[in-house]
Design an enzyme around this catalytic site. Sequence first.
Site, PDB file in Angstrom:
ATOM      1  N   ARG A   1       0.741  -1.200   0.129  1.00 62.01           N
ATOM      2  CA  ARG A   1      -0.076   0.009   0.031  1.00 62.01           C
ATOM      3  C   ARG A   1       0.701   1.161  -0.008  1.00 62.01           C
ATOM      4  O   ARG A   1       1.801   1.359   0.723  1.00 62.01           O
ATOM      5  CB  ARG A   1      -0.921   0.116   1.203  1.00 62.01           C
ATOM      6  CG  ARG A   1      -2.202  -0.575   1.120  1.00 62.01           C
ATOM      7  CD  ARG A   1      -3.177  -0.021   0.244  1.00 62.01           C
ATOM      8  NE  ARG A   1      -4.428  -0.919   0.079  1.00 62.01           N
ATOM      9  CZ  ARG A   1      -4.566  -1.808  -0.548  1.00 62.01           C
ATOM     10  NH1 ARG A   1      -3.673  -2.410  -1.527  1.00 62.01           N
ATOM     11  NH2 ARG A   1      -5.581  -2.552  -0.721  1.00 62.01           N
TER      12      ARG A   1
ATOM     13  N   GLU B   1      -1.972   7.995  -4.501  1.00 60.89           N
ATOM     14  CA  GLU B   1      -2.466   7.460  -5.756  1.00 60.89           C
ATOM     15  C   GLU B   1      -3.764   7.968  -6.164  1.00 60.89           C
ATOM     16  O   GLU B   1      -4.661   7.997  -5.334  1.00 60.89           O
ATOM     17  CB  GLU B   1      -2.443   6.016  -5.865  1.00 60.89           C
ATOM     18  CG  GLU B   1      -2.835   5.120  -5.033  1.00 60.89           C
ATOM     19  CD  GLU B   1      -2.876   3.503  -4.979  1.00 60.89           C
ATOM     20  OE1 GLU B   1      -1.446   3.224  -4.751  1.00 60.89           O
ATOM     21  OE2 GLU B   1      -3.668   2.619  -4.973  1.00 60.89           O
TER      22      GLU B   1
ATOM     23  N   HIS C   1      -0.938   0.207  -9.641  1.00 58.29           N
ATOM     24  CA  HIS C   1      -1.655  -0.596  -8.803  1.00 58.29           C
ATOM     25  C   HIS C   1      -2.450  -1.833  -9.490  1.00 58.29           C
ATOM     26  O   HIS C   1      -3.597  -1.893  -9.415  1.00 58.29           O
ATOM     27  CB  HIS C   1      -2.643   0.266  -7.974  1.00 58.29           C
ATOM     28  CG  HIS C   1      -3.109  -0.279  -6.705  1.00 58.29           C
ATOM     29  ND1 HIS C   1      -3.362   0.284  -5.816  1.00 58.29           N
ATOM     30  CD2 HIS C   1      -3.124  -1.824  -6.313  1.00 58.29           C
ATOM     31  CE1 HIS C   1      -3.721  -0.623  -4.592  1.00 58.29           C
ATOM     32  NE2 HIS C   1      -3.868  -1.819  -5.136  1.00 58.29           N
TER      33      HIS C   1
HETATM   34  C1  8YV Z   1      -7.189  -4.002  -5.599  1.00 58.15           C
HETATM   35  C2  8YV Z   1      -5.629  -4.593  -3.920  1.00 58.15           C
HETATM   36  O1  8YV Z   1      -7.124  -4.168  -7.128  1.00 58.15           O
HETATM   37  O2  8YV Z   1      -6.672  -6.460  -3.153  1.00 58.15           O
HETATM   38  C3  8YV Z   1      -6.140  -5.245  -2.641  1.00 58.15           C
HETATM   39  O3  8YV Z   1      -5.788  -5.103  -1.487  1.00 58.15           O
HETATM   40  O4  8YV Z   1      -4.386  -3.665  -3.468  1.00 58.15           O
HETATM   41  C4  8YV Z   1      -5.833  -4.548  -5.233  1.00 58.15           C
HETATM   42  O5  8YV Z   1      -5.991  -6.027  -5.592  1.00 58.15           O
HETATM   43  C5  8YV Z   1      -7.541  -2.649  -5.515  1.00 58.15           C
HETATM   44  O6  8YV Z   1      -7.528  -2.472  -3.951  1.00 58.15           O
HETATM   45  C6  8YV Z   1      -8.949  -2.382  -5.847  1.00 58.15           C
HETATM   46  O7  8YV Z   1     -10.052  -2.722  -5.140  1.00 58.15           O
END
Ligand code: 8YV
Length: 331
Positions: free
Chosen positions: A242, A271, A289
């Site tokens: 993150r 982001e 991402h």
């Molecule tokens: C997602 C992610 O694409 O699952 C997660 O925690 O970071 C990613 O797989 C993103 O968060 C969109 O929901």
Amino acid sequence: MPSSKPRILIARRIFPEVVQRLSQHFEVQANDDDVQWNAQQLAAQLQDKDGVLTTGGQRIDAPLLAACPRLKIVANMAVGYNNFDVPAMTAAGVQGTNTPDVLTETTADFGFALLMATARRMTESEHYLRAGLWKNWSYDMFAGSEVHGSTLGILGMGRIGQGIARRGAHGFGMRVIYHNRSRLAAELEAECRASYVDKDQLLAEADHLVLVLPYTPESHHAIGAAELARMKPTATLINIARGGIVDDAALAQALAERRIAAAGLDVFESEPAVHPGLLQVPNVVLTPHIASATVPTRLAMANLAADNLIAFFTQGWALTPVNTPASTKFE
Ligand code: 8YV
């Protein structure tokens, strides 16, 4: 006669077949324009809704919950749920769910791809080629750092961290060290061929340091100027966890001054905005991402979020809950 089906909102555009599935159980409102609503807009959309399918960018906090008294469940299409204020949801009797497991291997694949692209300077050299600058061979042209046989450091050793450890140890003969809030069981350590070390040793010894920990107040800026200073000048840093875990300004400066060799980043503090300092340095691979972004995996994530909504409203419990409200508003 008005429909007695629960009403749900799908807060971002998702696979039409999943919308179709949800429509068999619910009165569905979908965000076909795929706009990212702000808190007021989301609250307005949720006034008459019993549940919502969200993505990781949608904040669910106490003011939103207070403004949406009918809401009973928030199903995140993400394994990370730092967009949820979990205690506020629990206090409000709102069920939260996430999408673990279905993205583990895909995300570990991407973590490894980003590590390799970073160590072997793949995007930097491609930009050079596309710019028409490739005129000659030279012995040190885009010479990077070794992957096989090097030391792989992993900060955060959950399912995705373990997937990266296995790839490194078994596929690339890497020595794997990790740091985590809790140590893995001995059998799991043996399977991943990973050794537990403290954070200082991890920083000092990793040739490639991969971040795979959840974002919490405790992990904010877990990698800042002080931690970067402890890393090897030849090391690479990979963040697929993150934004906010890394201090992006400190990293941009460390990369510019070559205090570490390179970084590979899939996530950013603000982001989709990227720190301008990161855009200016050549020794960073930047991706938007996309670590979980394969069609089968994103479909599995959307289906699991949908399954959580369906199970909650038809059986009274969620499949992959992130909290246990004492009393949900489910009747
Ligand atoms: C997602 C992610 O694409 O699952 C997660 O925690 O970071 C990613 O797989 C993103 O968060 C969109 O929901």
